[in-house]
Design a protein around this motif. Structure first.
Motif, PDB file in Angstrom:
ATOM      1  N   ALA A  47      13.961 -12.153  15.315  1.00 26.85           N
ATOM      2  CA  ALA A  47      13.076 -10.972  15.313  1.00 26.85           C
ATOM      3  C   ALA A  47      12.956 -10.605  13.716  1.00 26.85           C
ATOM      4  O   ALA A  47      13.885 -10.516  12.968  1.00 26.85           O
ATOM      5  N   LEU A  48      11.654 -10.087  13.678  1.00 27.83           N
ATOM      6  CA  LEU A  48      11.351  -9.605  12.118  1.00 27.83           C
ATOM      7  C   LEU A  48      10.861  -8.307  12.375  1.00 27.83           C
ATOM      8  O   LEU A  48      10.151  -7.750  13.090  1.00 27.83           O
ATOM      9  N   LYS A  49      11.466  -7.305  11.463  1.00 28.86           N
ATOM     10  CA  LYS A  49      10.970  -6.105  11.243  1.00 28.86           C
ATOM     11  C   LYS A  49      10.449  -5.782   9.628  1.00 28.86           C
ATOM     12  O   LYS A  49      11.343  -6.237   8.898  1.00 28.86           O
ATOM     13  N   VAL A  50       9.339  -5.221   9.615  1.00 24.57           N
ATOM     14  CA  VAL A  50       8.640  -5.171   8.177  1.00 24.57           C
ATOM     15  C   VAL A  50       8.124  -3.696   8.138  1.00 24.57           C
ATOM     16  O   VAL A  50       7.556  -3.275   9.394  1.00 24.57           O
ATOM     17  N   THR A  51       8.682  -3.140   7.257  1.00 21.09           N
ATOM     18  CA  THR A  51       8.084  -1.778   6.871  1.00 21.09           C
ATOM     19  C   THR A  51       7.445  -1.549   5.683  1.00 21.09           C
ATOM     20  O   THR A  51       8.012  -1.878   4.511  1.00 21.09           O
ATOM     21  N   PHE A  52       6.098  -1.496   5.430  1.00 21.30           N
ATOM     22  CA  PHE A  52       5.038  -1.587   4.262  1.00 21.30           C
ATOM     23  C   PHE A  52       5.370  -0.109   3.773  1.00 21.30           C
ATOM     24  O   PHE A  52       5.068   0.997   4.313  1.00 21.30           O
ATOM     25  N   LEU A  53       5.882  -0.047   2.631  1.00 22.73           N
ATOM     26  CA  LEU A  53       5.917   1.434   1.875  1.00 22.73           C
ATOM     27  C   LEU A  53       4.531   1.262   0.996  1.00 22.73           C
ATOM     28  O   LEU A  53       4.775   0.594  -0.294  1.00 22.73           O
ATOM     29  N   LEU A  54       3.734   2.243   1.280  1.00 25.55           N
ATOM     30  CA  LEU A  54       2.362   1.988   0.484  1.00 25.55           C
ATOM     31  C   LEU A  54       2.284   3.406  -0.387  1.00 25.55           C
ATOM     32  O   LEU A  54       2.471   4.613   0.216  1.00 25.55           O
ATOM     33  N   PRO A  55       1.619   3.497  -1.762  1.00 29.54           N
ATOM     34  CA  PRO A  55       1.623   4.439  -2.590  1.00 29.54           C
ATOM     35  C   PRO A  55       0.110   5.127  -2.042  1.00 29.54           C
ATOM     36  O   PRO A  55      -0.595   4.682  -1.286  1.00 29.54           O
ATOM     37  N   ASP A  62     -11.941   8.165   2.856  1.00 27.63           N
ATOM     38  CA  ASP A  62     -12.562   7.311   3.841  1.00 27.63           C
ATOM     39  C   ASP A  62     -11.820   6.309   4.631  1.00 27.63           C
ATOM     40  O   ASP A  62     -12.350   5.656   5.326  1.00 27.63           O
ATOM     41  N   PHE A  63     -10.532   6.271   4.310  1.00 26.59           N
ATOM     42  CA  PHE A  63      -9.767   5.427   5.085  1.00 26.59           C
ATOM     43  C   PHE A  63      -8.194   5.749   5.065  1.00 26.59           C
ATOM     44  O   PHE A  63      -7.304   5.263   4.700  1.00 26.59           O
ATOM     45  N   PRO A  64      -8.130   6.980   5.849  1.00 26.12           N
ATOM     46  CA  PRO A  64      -7.030   7.870   5.692  1.00 26.12           C
ATOM     47  C   PRO A  64      -5.712   7.329   6.262  1.00 26.12           C
ATOM     48  O   PRO A  64      -4.604   7.479   6.088  1.00 26.12           O
ATOM     49  N   HIS A  65      -5.956   6.130   7.203  1.00 27.59           N
ATOM     50  CA  HIS A  65      -4.745   5.423   7.650  1.00 27.59           C
ATOM     51  C   HIS A  65      -4.239   4.143   6.872  1.00 27.59           C
ATOM     52  O   HIS A  65      -3.035   3.716   7.320  1.00 27.59           O
ATOM     53  N   GLY A  66      -4.850   4.204   5.708  1.00 22.07           N
ATOM     54  CA  GLY A  66      -4.502   2.909   4.859  1.00 22.07           C
ATOM     55  C   GLY A  66      -5.037   1.587   5.412  1.00 22.07           C
ATOM     56  O   GLY A  66      -5.676   1.364   6.289  1.00 22.07           O
ATOM     57  N   PRO A  67      -4.279   0.283   4.849  1.00 26.71           N
ATOM     58  CA  PRO A  67      -4.893  -0.790   4.962  1.00 26.71           C
ATOM     59  C   PRO A  67      -4.445  -1.291   6.468  1.00 26.71           C
ATOM     60  O   PRO A  67      -3.393  -0.914   7.084  1.00 26.71           O
ATOM     61  N   ASP A  68      -5.217  -2.390   6.945  1.00 28.05           N
ATOM     62  CA  ASP A  68      -4.746  -2.816   8.309  1.00 28.05           C
ATOM     63  C   ASP A  68      -3.534  -3.715   8.207  1.00 28.05           C
ATOM     64  O   ASP A  68      -3.236  -4.488   7.290  1.00 28.05           O
ATOM     65  N   LEU A  69      -2.660  -3.235   9.477  1.00 27.24           N
ATOM     66  CA  LEU A  69      -1.369  -4.056   9.092  1.00 27.24           C
ATOM     67  C   LEU A  69      -1.442  -5.695   9.351  1.00 27.24           C
ATOM     68  O   LEU A  69      -0.606  -6.375   8.829  1.00 27.24           O
ATOM     69  N   LYS A 102       3.626   0.957   8.889  1.00 26.51           N
ATOM     70  CA  LYS A 102       3.291   1.135   7.208  1.00 26.51           C
ATOM     71  C   LYS A 102       3.758   2.566   7.062  1.00 26.51           C
ATOM     72  O   LYS A 102       3.522   3.416   8.110  1.00 26.51           O
ATOM     73  N   THR A 103       4.036   3.006   6.131  1.00 25.64           N
ATOM     74  CA  THR A 103       4.309   4.606   5.692  1.00 25.64           C
ATOM     75  C   THR A 103       4.033   4.792   4.215  1.00 25.64           C
ATOM     76  O   THR A 103       3.940   3.849   3.472  1.00 25.64           O
ATOM     77  N   LYS A 104       3.528   6.081   3.965  1.00 25.35           N
ATOM     78  CA  LYS A 104       3.199   6.531   2.509  1.00 25.35           C
ATOM     79  C   LYS A 104       4.354   6.990   1.813  1.00 25.35           C
ATOM     80  O   LYS A 104       5.315   7.453   2.417  1.00 25.35           O
ATOM     81  N   VAL A 105       4.771   6.412   0.625  1.00 26.19           N
ATOM     82  CA  VAL A 105       5.497   6.831  -0.241  1.00 26.19           C
ATOM     83  C   VAL A 105       4.847   7.528  -1.602  1.00 26.19           C
ATOM     84  O   VAL A 105       3.639   7.519  -1.623  1.00 26.19           O
ATOM     85  N   SER A 106       5.603   8.313  -2.332  1.00 25.03           N
ATOM     86  CA  SER A 106       5.233   9.257  -3.325  1.00 25.03           C
ATOM     87  C   SER A 106       4.457   8.782  -4.322  1.00 25.03           C
ATOM     88  O   SER A 106       3.679   9.309  -5.215  1.00 25.03           O
ATOM     89  N   SER A 107       4.815   7.402  -4.655  1.00 20.93           N
ATOM     90  CA  SER A 107       4.611   7.113  -6.005  1.00 20.93           C
ATOM     91  C   SER A 107       4.556   5.245  -5.850  1.00 20.93           C
ATOM     92  O   SER A 107       5.326   4.694  -5.190  1.00 20.93           O
ATOM     93  N   PRO A 108       3.616   4.554  -6.742  1.00 16.19           N
ATOM     94  CA  PRO A 108       3.720   3.074  -6.879  1.00 16.19           C
ATOM     95  C   PRO A 108       5.206   2.639  -7.041  1.00 16.19           C
ATOM     96  O   PRO A 108       5.646   1.493  -6.793  1.00 16.19           O
ATOM     97  N   ALA A 109       6.153   3.424  -7.898  1.00 22.34           N
ATOM     98  CA  ALA A 109       7.612   3.082  -8.101  1.00 22.34           C
ATOM     99  C   ALA A 109       8.273   2.831  -6.914  1.00 22.34           C
ATOM    100  O   ALA A 109       9.376   2.208  -6.842  1.00 22.34           O
ATOM    101  N   GLU A 110       7.866   3.579  -5.916  1.00 26.94           N
ATOM    102  CA  GLU A 110       8.799   3.596  -4.645  1.00 26.94           C
ATOM    103  C   GLU A 110       8.087   2.483  -3.464  1.00 26.94           C
ATOM    104  O   GLU A 110       8.514   2.195  -2.445  1.00 26.94           O
ATOM    105  N   ALA A 111       6.878   1.997  -3.875  1.00 29.01           N
ATOM    106  CA  ALA A 111       6.088   1.051  -3.069  1.00 29.01           C
ATOM    107  C   ALA A 111       6.848  -0.238  -2.738  1.00 29.01           C
ATOM    108  O   ALA A 111       7.805  -0.674  -3.662  1.00 29.01           O
ATOM    109  N   GLY A 112       6.596  -0.986  -1.759  1.00 25.65           N
ATOM    110  CA  GLY A 112       7.287  -2.265  -1.520  1.00 25.65           C
ATOM    111  C   GLY A 112       7.173  -2.654  -0.135  1.00 25.65           C
ATOM    112  O   GLY A 112       6.433  -2.115   0.701  1.00 25.65           O
TER     113      GLY A 112
END
Length: 123
Positions: A47-55, A62-69, A102-112
């Protein structure tokens, strides 16, 4: 197989860019490979669980929900096929259950991407 719980640092990308840093998507794939090469190899169903942390810049007006999962996941899984799934017959086809968000993080330094892999018994 042992449980894998790992944070991959960097800004996730889904596809190659047509402007800006044109190599950013390929750099993300290389970071996924580099940061997962030391992890245990998966050899059975999992089983795989992935959470994308996006800046914030991944959520423009014009794309308020971010990129396609599905697109984020495709590039990510392709990179994992070169590391944790490299010894698995069929590569990432061993994933029998998948949770992605996917979830929004506050900066690129927290992304991953936070990666969890759990063994699954399939009868």
């Amino acid at each position: 197989m042992s449980y894998i719980n790992h944070l991959i640092k960097g800004v996730p990308y889904s596809r190659n860019k047509s402007r800006g840093n044109l190599g950013a998507a390929d750099q993300w794939s290389e970071q996924v490979k580099l940061q997962t090469t030391h992890l245990p190899r998966v050899k059975e169903a999992c089983a795989l669980k992935v959470t994308f942390l996006l800046p914030p810049d991944k959520f423009p007006a014009d794309f308020p929900h971010g990129p396609d999962l599905d697109n984020l996941l495709k590039r990510f899984m392709d990179a994992l096929n070169g590391t944790i799934f490299a010894d698995t017959p069929g590569g990432d086809s061993c994933v029998v259950m998948l949770t992605v968000m996917k979830t929004k993080v506050s900066s690129p330094a927290e992304a991953g991407a936070h990666l969890e892999v759990l063994p699954v018994s399939v009868a």
